[in-house]
Design a protein around this motif. Sequence first.
Motif, short mmCIF file in Angstrom:
data_model
loop_
_atom_site.label_atom_id
_atom_site.label_comp_id
_atom_site.label_asym_id
_atom_site.label_seq_id
_atom_site.Cartn_x
_atom_site.Cartn_y
_atom_site.Cartn_z
N LEU A 85 -15.37 0.74 -10.08
CA LEU A 85 -14.70 0.00 -11.14
C LEU A 85 -13.87 -1.14 -10.55
O LEU A 85 -13.91 -2.27 -11.01
CB LEU A 85 -13.80 0.96 -11.92
N LEU A 86 -13.14 -0.82 -9.52
CA LEU A 86 -12.29 -1.83 -8.90
C LEU A 86 -13.13 -2.89 -8.19
O LEU A 86 -12.82 -4.07 -8.22
CB LEU A 86 -11.32 -1.17 -7.92
N LEU A 137 -0.84 4.26 -17.95
CA LEU A 137 -0.82 3.49 -16.72
C LEU A 137 0.28 2.46 -16.72
O LEU A 137 0.80 2.11 -15.67
CB LEU A 137 -2.18 2.85 -16.51
N ALA A 140 2.96 4.34 -15.40
CA ALA A 140 2.70 5.17 -14.24
C ALA A 140 3.47 4.78 -13.01
O ALA A 140 3.28 5.36 -11.96
CB ALA A 140 1.21 5.21 -13.92
N ALA A 141 4.32 3.80 -13.12
CA ALA A 141 5.17 3.49 -11.98
C ALA A 141 5.90 4.74 -11.56
O ALA A 141 6.13 5.00 -10.39
CB ALA A 141 6.14 2.39 -12.32
N GLU A 196 9.41 -1.53 -12.58
CA GLU A 196 9.11 -0.81 -11.34
C GLU A 196 8.42 -1.74 -10.34
O GLU A 196 8.75 -1.77 -9.17
CB GLU A 196 8.20 0.38 -11.64
N SER A 197 7.47 -2.51 -10.83
CA SER A 197 6.72 -3.37 -9.93
C SER A 197 7.61 -4.44 -9.33
O SER A 197 7.44 -4.83 -8.20
CB SER A 197 5.58 -4.05 -10.68
N VAL A 200 10.51 -3.09 -6.66
CA VAL A 200 10.11 -2.72 -5.31
C VAL A 200 10.14 -3.92 -4.39
O VAL A 200 10.28 -3.79 -3.20
CB VAL A 200 8.72 -2.07 -5.27
N GLN A 233 -0.60 -8.50 -11.17
CA GLN A 233 -1.13 -7.41 -10.38
C GLN A 233 -1.81 -6.38 -11.25
O GLN A 233 -2.72 -5.71 -10.83
CB GLN A 233 0.03 -6.77 -9.64
N ARG B 95 -3.34 9.23 -7.82
CA ARG B 95 -2.91 7.99 -7.17
C ARG B 95 -3.46 7.96 -5.76
O ARG B 95 -3.36 8.94 -5.03
CB ARG B 95 -1.39 7.92 -7.12
N VAL B 99 -3.80 2.50 -6.26
CA VAL B 99 -4.77 2.68 -7.35
C VAL B 99 -4.42 3.94 -8.14
O VAL B 99 -4.31 5.02 -7.59
CB VAL B 99 -6.21 2.79 -6.80
N VAL B 100 -4.24 3.77 -9.41
CA VAL B 100 -3.85 4.88 -10.27
C VAL B 100 -4.95 5.15 -11.29
O VAL B 100 -5.40 4.24 -11.99
CB VAL B 100 -2.54 4.56 -11.02
N THR B 101 -5.38 6.38 -11.33
CA THR B 101 -6.42 6.78 -12.27
C THR B 101 -5.84 7.81 -13.23
O THR B 101 -5.29 8.82 -12.80
CB THR B 101 -7.63 7.40 -11.53
N VAL B 112 -8.16 3.07 -15.14
CA VAL B 112 -7.90 2.81 -13.72
C VAL B 112 -7.08 1.53 -13.62
O VAL B 112 -7.37 0.54 -14.29
CB VAL B 112 -9.22 2.63 -12.94
N ASP B 113 -6.06 1.59 -12.81
CA ASP B 113 -5.20 0.42 -12.65
C ASP B 113 -4.84 0.29 -11.19
O ASP B 113 -4.75 1.28 -10.47
CB ASP B 113 -3.92 0.60 -13.49
N ARG B 114 -4.65 -0.92 -10.78
CA ARG B 114 -4.22 -1.15 -9.40
C ARG B 114 -2.82 -1.73 -9.46
O ARG B 114 -2.59 -2.75 -10.07
CB ARG B 114 -5.15 -2.15 -8.72
N ARG B 115 -1.89 -1.05 -8.81
CA ARG B 115 -0.52 -1.52 -8.87
C ARG B 115 0.33 -0.80 -7.84
O ARG B 115 -0.04 0.25 -7.32
CB ARG B 115 0.08 -1.28 -10.25
N GLU B 116 1.44 -1.42 -7.58
CA GLU B 116 2.41 -0.77 -6.70
C GLU B 116 3.07 0.36 -7.48
O GLU B 116 3.29 0.25 -8.67
CB GLU B 116 3.49 -1.77 -6.28
N LEU B 117 3.35 1.43 -6.80
CA LEU B 117 4.02 2.55 -7.46
C LEU B 117 5.24 2.95 -6.66
O LEU B 117 5.15 3.30 -5.50
CB LEU B 117 3.08 3.75 -7.53
N HIS B 118 6.33 2.88 -7.27
CA HIS B 118 7.54 3.32 -6.60
C HIS B 118 8.43 4.01 -7.62
O HIS B 118 8.62 3.51 -8.72
CB HIS B 118 8.30 2.14 -5.99
#
Lengths: 234, 333
Positions: A85-86, A137, A140-141, A196-197, A200, A233, B95, B99-101, B112-118
């Motif tokens: 997918l990515l 999502l 989801a941070a 969150e994004s 950081v 992002q 995670r 990449v978070v699913t 599905v997402d792509r991101r920084e996670l903190h």
Amino acid sequence: MIDERFSALLDGELAHAEAAELLQRMTHEPALRAAWTRQHRAHALLRGQACAGLGESLAQRIRKQIQQESLIERSSNVVDMTERLLRADSQNADGAAEQATPVTAAAVSMQLVRSSTAAKQAVAPVPARRRTMAASLALAASLVVAAVLVPQMDVIQAPGNIQSASQVASLGWTGVDPATAQKLDDFLLDHHSVAESTLVSLPTAAHLASTGIGPGVALGDVSGQLIDAAYQQR
Amino acid sequence: MKNTSGQLLTGILATMLCVAWSSAALAEPPEQVAADTRAWLQRMAEAIRTLDYQGVLVYGSLGNMRTMHLVHRYRNGREQERLQTLSGEPVEILRDDDVVTCIHPRDHRVTVDRRELHGMIKEFAHLAEPAARRSYRIVREPDARVLQRSCHVYSFLPRDQFRYGYRVFADQQTALPLRIDTINSRQQVIEQVMFTQISFPSSISDAALTPKVDASQYEWTKLHAADGVHLHGQSQWVAQRLPQGFQLVGFRATQPASSNRPVEHLLYSDGLATVSVFVTPHSQQGRYFEGVSSLGPVHAFGRKYEGYQISVLGDVPAVTVRLIGDHLDLREK
């Protein structure tokens, strides 16, 4: 009978399972799709909504949907599927040719929702599909926050009637009408996601000091565009 | 028996004395203590990221309680995680670095997402910095036990009513936070995340990070950025007054196709608490959102301003969103 179900779907009153089943059928039955298009258009006219894209056939819109924003496939492996997918996404960004993919109910639903987002965008910057497809999502941070809040958002998004609060269970805002609660849900998702994004990347005072800027500087001057980067992002 | 009771009483008294002494001594950390605190906060942040652990987490907030199973692995610089809800709606979140699913078995959907996670803990590290300590007072509390493990306890107490406080219980042995309380100005816990079971296996298998549901036949979607044309430059809005310590940390403007007026999102932060301001052209059909609303510890404030809807929200008390919202103004050209 089918008209009644369409009407219920448009009003967000159809049970989730029924809505899914109906949307699934539409992907395979041209006659049903045609009936749906007629009903959807009539409904939109009655509501006075400006529905961009109504001139397009459903098939065209579905094809565009797939090309532009969504890859929906089947796979036997979650990790593999995620990577595909990515990878497909990055290929799209490079302008690579795309493979035809199976059309599913989600594609229909998302595109039809998109077709009437004009009014929605005027009141909220968050596209309906984000709430529809993946509220979690955006949150989801913090995985914990995501897991806690998302189950409350039992998202059922019927096409064509995105203003109806009955389609989406609100998180439970106090003292506001359902439509406002829905907007606040959207804002909260955006807030958590971007906050969150962005944070950081927020330079700490120590970091600023090490770069010679020093603590106490207006961080907005330094990282004002980070929020934009955070959006990009996602 | 009597002797045992006496010893117990003596022990309790001695403990109370120690607690009183340590609380007094550490209530306002001098520089050395602050440095130690900073080191501990950094250790905590590092532990969350680089340790292998698994356990059961409980989240509670104003009558809402959820239980989750968490598995975390760090191997060769790669961070992987699986979170599965054990109560309420079934959700699995995987995670793999950024990449978070998200798997929704009930809806047969995967995103599905792509991101920084903190998470929050990484931001705590900022709090040991002098600038942040103007907004929060760091207090080293008496040690406590969670899951039969000795924990260092740190409180981050707000210096005013514009933000919440936090209390972190960090495992002495590993530095992993085992419990985090969010507390209001009256020192009441309004939100809590806590491990009720934890283990630190020497290795975590790939199988433990594999989802428990077969999502192969689900609908898969990749998320993308929000719609609209992204605008650059300076926000046309400005908060004429902000709570102490808050500053603008980002802004985004989008030009929706449906309007000639941009939608703006401004983000303010004191280093830990964050507040978002959304300014949207008001639609003819909709009603204005005015006043304060809340969702657990999250507060929102809305007001109308020359055809715009101003909405302010964040994990902060109501007074904060109201203050910011009331003082948002169009920037003078």
